[in-house]
Design a protein around this motif. Sequence first.
Motif, PDB file in Angstrom:
ATOM      1  N   GLY A   1      -9.157  46.926  19.531  1.00 33.45           N
ATOM      2  CA  GLY A   1      -9.198  48.417  19.379  1.00 33.45           C
ATOM      3  C   GLY A   1      -9.592  49.043  20.822  1.00 33.45           C
ATOM      4  O   GLY A   1      -9.943  48.581  21.662  1.00 33.45           O
ATOM      5  N   VAL A   2      -9.908  50.478  20.643  1.00 38.28           N
ATOM      6  CA  VAL A   2     -10.076  51.251  21.874  1.00 38.28           C
ATOM      7  C   VAL A   2     -11.378  51.162  22.086  1.00 38.28           C
ATOM      8  O   VAL A   2     -11.736  50.861  23.214  1.00 38.28           O
ATOM      9  CB  VAL A   2      -9.566  52.689  21.693  1.00 38.28           C
ATOM     10  CG1 VAL A   2     -10.288  53.330  20.394  1.00 38.28           C
ATOM     11  CG2 VAL A   2      -9.833  53.475  22.803  1.00 38.28           C
TER      12      VAL A   2
ATOM     13  N   SER B   1      -3.926  52.022   9.798  1.00 37.71           N
ATOM     14  CA  SER B   1      -5.509  52.028  10.143  1.00 37.71           C
ATOM     15  C   SER B   1      -5.864  51.018   9.162  1.00 37.71           C
ATOM     16  O   SER B   1      -7.157  50.645   9.131  1.00 37.71           O
ATOM     17  CB  SER B   1      -6.148  53.392   9.907  1.00 37.71           C
ATOM     18  OG  SER B   1      -6.013  53.641   8.515  1.00 37.71           O
ATOM     19  N   ARG B   2      -5.241  50.210   8.283  1.00 37.84           N
ATOM     20  CA  ARG B   2      -5.535  49.150   7.427  1.00 37.84           C
ATOM     21  C   ARG B   2      -5.585  47.760   7.994  1.00 37.84           C
ATOM     22  O   ARG B   2      -4.273  47.569   8.841  1.00 37.84           O
ATOM     23  CB  ARG B   2      -4.860  49.063   6.021  1.00 37.84           C
ATOM     24  CG  ARG B   2      -5.068  50.431   5.303  1.00 37.84           C
ATOM     25  CD  ARG B   2      -4.608  50.314   3.954  1.00 37.84           C
ATOM     26  NE  ARG B   2      -4.716  51.315   3.057  1.00 37.84           N
ATOM     27  CZ  ARG B   2      -5.902  51.936   2.383  1.00 37.84           C
ATOM     28  NH1 ARG B   2      -6.677  51.059   2.550  1.00 37.84           N
ATOM     29  NH2 ARG B   2      -6.013  52.802   1.606  1.00 37.84           N
TER      30      ARG B   2
ATOM     31  N   VAL C   1      -2.766  39.522  14.321  1.00 41.85           N
ATOM     32  CA  VAL C   1      -1.796  39.173  15.561  1.00 41.85           C
ATOM     33  C   VAL C   1      -1.672  40.167  16.537  1.00 41.85           C
ATOM     34  O   VAL C   1      -1.897  40.105  17.694  1.00 41.85           O
ATOM     35  CB  VAL C   1      -0.517  38.600  15.253  1.00 41.85           C
ATOM     36  CG1 VAL C   1       0.352  38.249  16.478  1.00 41.85           C
ATOM     37  CG2 VAL C   1      -0.797  37.037  14.427  1.00 41.85           C
ATOM     38  N   GLU C   2      -1.373  41.617  16.083  1.00 41.19           N
ATOM     39  CA  GLU C   2      -1.106  42.558  16.702  1.00 41.19           C
ATOM     40  C   GLU C   2      -2.560  42.974  17.610  1.00 41.19           C
ATOM     41  O   GLU C   2      -2.540  43.192  18.630  1.00 41.19           O
ATOM     42  CB  GLU C   2      -0.682  43.693  15.984  1.00 41.19           C
ATOM     43  CG  GLU C   2      -0.568  45.042  16.553  1.00 41.19           C
ATOM     44  CD  GLU C   2      -0.542  46.179  15.594  1.00 41.19           C
ATOM     45  OE1 GLU C   2      -0.709  47.347  15.928  1.00 41.19           O
ATOM     46  OE2 GLU C   2       0.027  45.923  14.675  1.00 41.19           O
ATOM     47  N   ASP C   3      -3.359  42.881  16.895  1.00 37.54           N
ATOM     48  CA  ASP C   3      -5.042  43.040  17.364  1.00 37.54           C
ATOM     49  C   ASP C   3      -5.346  42.290  18.745  1.00 37.54           C
ATOM     50  O   ASP C   3      -5.722  42.517  19.711  1.00 37.54           O
ATOM     51  CB  ASP C   3      -6.008  43.154  16.399  1.00 37.54           C
ATOM     52  CG  ASP C   3      -5.788  44.104  15.534  1.00 37.54           C
ATOM     53  OD1 ASP C   3      -5.454  45.435  15.889  1.00 37.54           O
ATOM     54  OD2 ASP C   3      -6.095  43.924  14.254  1.00 37.54           O
ATOM     55  N   ALA C   4      -4.807  40.724  18.387  1.00 38.15           N
ATOM     56  CA  ALA C   4      -5.132  39.851  19.583  1.00 38.15           C
ATOM     57  C   ALA C   4      -4.308  40.075  20.747  1.00 38.15           C
ATOM     58  O   ALA C   4      -4.711  40.198  21.896  1.00 38.15           O
ATOM     59  CB  ALA C   4      -4.531  38.347  18.984  1.00 38.15           C
ATOM     60  N   HIS C   5      -2.980  40.511  20.511  1.00 38.79           N
ATOM     61  CA  HIS C   5      -2.044  40.968  21.393  1.00 38.79           C
ATOM     62  C   HIS C   5      -2.779  42.155  22.364  1.00 38.79           C
ATOM     63  O   HIS C   5      -2.673  42.107  23.322  1.00 38.79           O
ATOM     64  CB  HIS C   5      -0.554  41.163  21.188  1.00 38.79           C
ATOM     65  CG  HIS C   5      -0.010  40.236  20.490  1.00 38.79           C
ATOM     66  ND1 HIS C   5      -0.354  38.831  20.835  1.00 38.79           N
ATOM     67  CD2 HIS C   5       1.194  39.786  19.788  1.00 38.79           C
ATOM     68  CE1 HIS C   5       0.371  37.814  20.416  1.00 38.79           C
ATOM     69  NE2 HIS C   5       1.345  38.654  19.644  1.00 38.79           N
ATOM     70  N   ASP C   6      -3.176  43.254  21.404  1.00 36.93           N
ATOM     71  CA  ASP C   6      -3.843  44.459  22.083  1.00 36.93           C
ATOM     72  C   ASP C   6      -4.772  44.045  23.131  1.00 36.93           C
ATOM     73  O   ASP C   6      -5.030  44.640  24.116  1.00 36.93           O
ATOM     74  CB  ASP C   6      -3.864  45.433  20.920  1.00 36.93           C
ATOM     75  CG  ASP C   6      -2.895  46.109  20.425  1.00 36.93           C
ATOM     76  OD1 ASP C   6      -1.833  45.924  21.176  1.00 36.93           O
ATOM     77  OD2 ASP C   6      -2.903  46.830  19.269  1.00 36.93           O
ATOM     78  N   ALA C   7      -5.839  43.200  22.438  1.00 35.74           N
ATOM     79  CA  ALA C   7      -6.937  42.871  23.234  1.00 35.74           C
ATOM     80  C   ALA C   7      -6.699  42.074  24.293  1.00 35.74           C
ATOM     81  O   ALA C   7      -7.330  42.263  25.467  1.00 35.74           O
ATOM     82  CB  ALA C   7      -7.842  41.795  22.349  1.00 35.74           C
ATOM     83  N   ARG C   8      -5.638  41.212  24.354  1.00 27.57           N
ATOM     84  CA  ARG C   8      -5.158  40.540  25.753  1.00 27.57           C
ATOM     85  C   ARG C   8      -4.819  41.277  26.713  1.00 27.57           C
ATOM     86  O   ARG C   8      -5.061  41.312  28.013  1.00 27.57           O
ATOM     87  CB  ARG C   8      -4.062  39.232  25.373  1.00 27.57           C
ATOM     88  CG  ARG C   8      -3.771  38.526  26.592  1.00 27.57           C
ATOM     89  CD  ARG C   8      -2.820  37.249  25.983  1.00 27.57           C
ATOM     90  NE  ARG C   8      -3.266  36.472  25.212  1.00 27.57           N
ATOM     91  CZ  ARG C   8      -3.779  35.545  25.549  1.00 27.57           C
ATOM     92  NH1 ARG C   8      -4.384  35.372  26.738  1.00 27.57           N
ATOM     93  NH2 ARG C   8      -4.412  34.675  24.599  1.00 27.57           N
TER      94      ARG C   8
ATOM     95  N   SER D   1      -9.735  51.042  12.460  1.00 22.29           N
ATOM     96  CA  SER D   1      -9.653  50.628  11.141  1.00 22.29           C
ATOM     97  C   SER D   1     -10.613  51.333  10.098  1.00 22.29           C
ATOM     98  O   SER D   1     -11.669  51.544  10.305  1.00 22.29           O
ATOM     99  CB  SER D   1     -10.271  49.010  11.465  1.00 22.29           C
ATOM    100  OG  SER D   1      -9.132  48.409  12.399  1.00 22.29           O
ATOM    101  N   HIS D   2      -9.959  50.970   8.818  1.00 22.98           N
ATOM    102  CA  HIS D   2     -10.839  51.739   7.797  1.00 22.98           C
ATOM    103  C   HIS D   2     -10.747  50.540   6.654  1.00 22.98           C
ATOM    104  O   HIS D   2     -10.049  49.660   6.773  1.00 22.98           O
ATOM    105  CB  HIS D   2     -10.116  52.855   7.213  1.00 22.98           C
ATOM    106  CG  HIS D   2     -10.147  54.219   8.244  1.00 22.98           C
ATOM    107  ND1 HIS D   2     -11.296  54.660   8.730  1.00 22.98           N
ATOM    108  CD2 HIS D   2      -9.128  54.754   8.994  1.00 22.98           C
ATOM    109  CE1 HIS D   2     -11.025  55.588   9.687  1.00 22.98           C
ATOM    110  NE2 HIS D   2      -9.885  55.599   9.770  1.00 22.98           N
TER     111      HIS D   2
END
Length: 363
Positions: A10-11, A45-46, A51-58, A193-194
């Motif tokens: 996340g941001v 936001s759920r 996997v998407e979050d891991a890619h964004d973090a990388r 995220s909510h």
Amino acid sequence: MRVLAAMSGGVDSAVAAARAVEAGHDVVGVHLALSAKPGTLRTGSRGCCTVEDAHDARRAADILGIPFYVWDFAERFTEEVVETFVGEYAAGRTPNPCVTCNEKIKFEALLDKAMALGFDAVCTGHYARLSVVDGVPELRRSADEDKDQSYVLASLTPEQLRHAMFPLGGSRKPDVRAEAAERGLAVAQKPDSHDICFIPDGDTKKFLESRLGQRPGDLVDAETGAVLGKHTGVHGFTVGQRKGLGIDAPAPDGRPRYVLALEPVSGTVKVGPARQLSVTSIRADRAIWPGERPLNGPTECVVQVRAHGGTAPAVAEAVGDEVRIELREPLRGVAPGQVAVLYRPDAGAGDLVLGSAKIAATA
């Protein structure tokens, strides 16, 4: 310092890591794989830890020029957070899984591993102010009251706080998003995220029923003892709930009924009018004092019983491992299993966290 930056994708965590790098620390990014179904994808936001979050973090770590790893904590997350959540609801209590996750995963499992690998601190994107004065941690509300997360961090021990970094404590969310955009981070406008991360569809009752099955019982009028209906399990309810009770007939006065108490052994859900939800006394146990200072006699404070809202002036007193809280103003819908966090109001500096404890009973 050698700093391990927990990067959720996340941001907030991306900007926190960027600030740690900018401060001159030797930073390594790590994403915690918590989902038992690694193929799960985020829906708006759920959900989180996907996997998407891991890619964004990388991608964020690549832009910051720091090493990046993914650590698999899925098994421990399931044991410590998910199973605890299910067990608490089965026992008629209302847990906060974010409190458990911060305590058991991000600042126990993660911090322990970081310390074993020679890191000095763990950096996260939480909105809370933290300082260490003469070796004693001071945890305070963040500058952004709407995003403040000191409540979910109040169960951390002094030793955990000594090795924590919250670079966003003095910032507001719009400014963090603007900074992310300036730094070229693709997560600048990613939705927050909510809800509960491991229940991405938001249907807690369905999730609990899939784990616990159906445990039928009675819906009972707390005033008259009359049976008003049937239900499929006390785990489908929480104190203060109004909707979804499954009662066909209205109350004699035409006013709505609320869940007042849960009795998991008998399977009884007691319901009644809103006035019976008011609580003026709280008994809590398993107290934690982030600043290593248990209350010295009756102490004026502000108590918060939910992550967002549920605050009231109070007088609290520590009695052994218990905290006894007398509210100056009544609160509604306070449930066993929730966490009571005590704050000392400090003008201009952000309310100081005095301690936290798990709510055991109310009156």
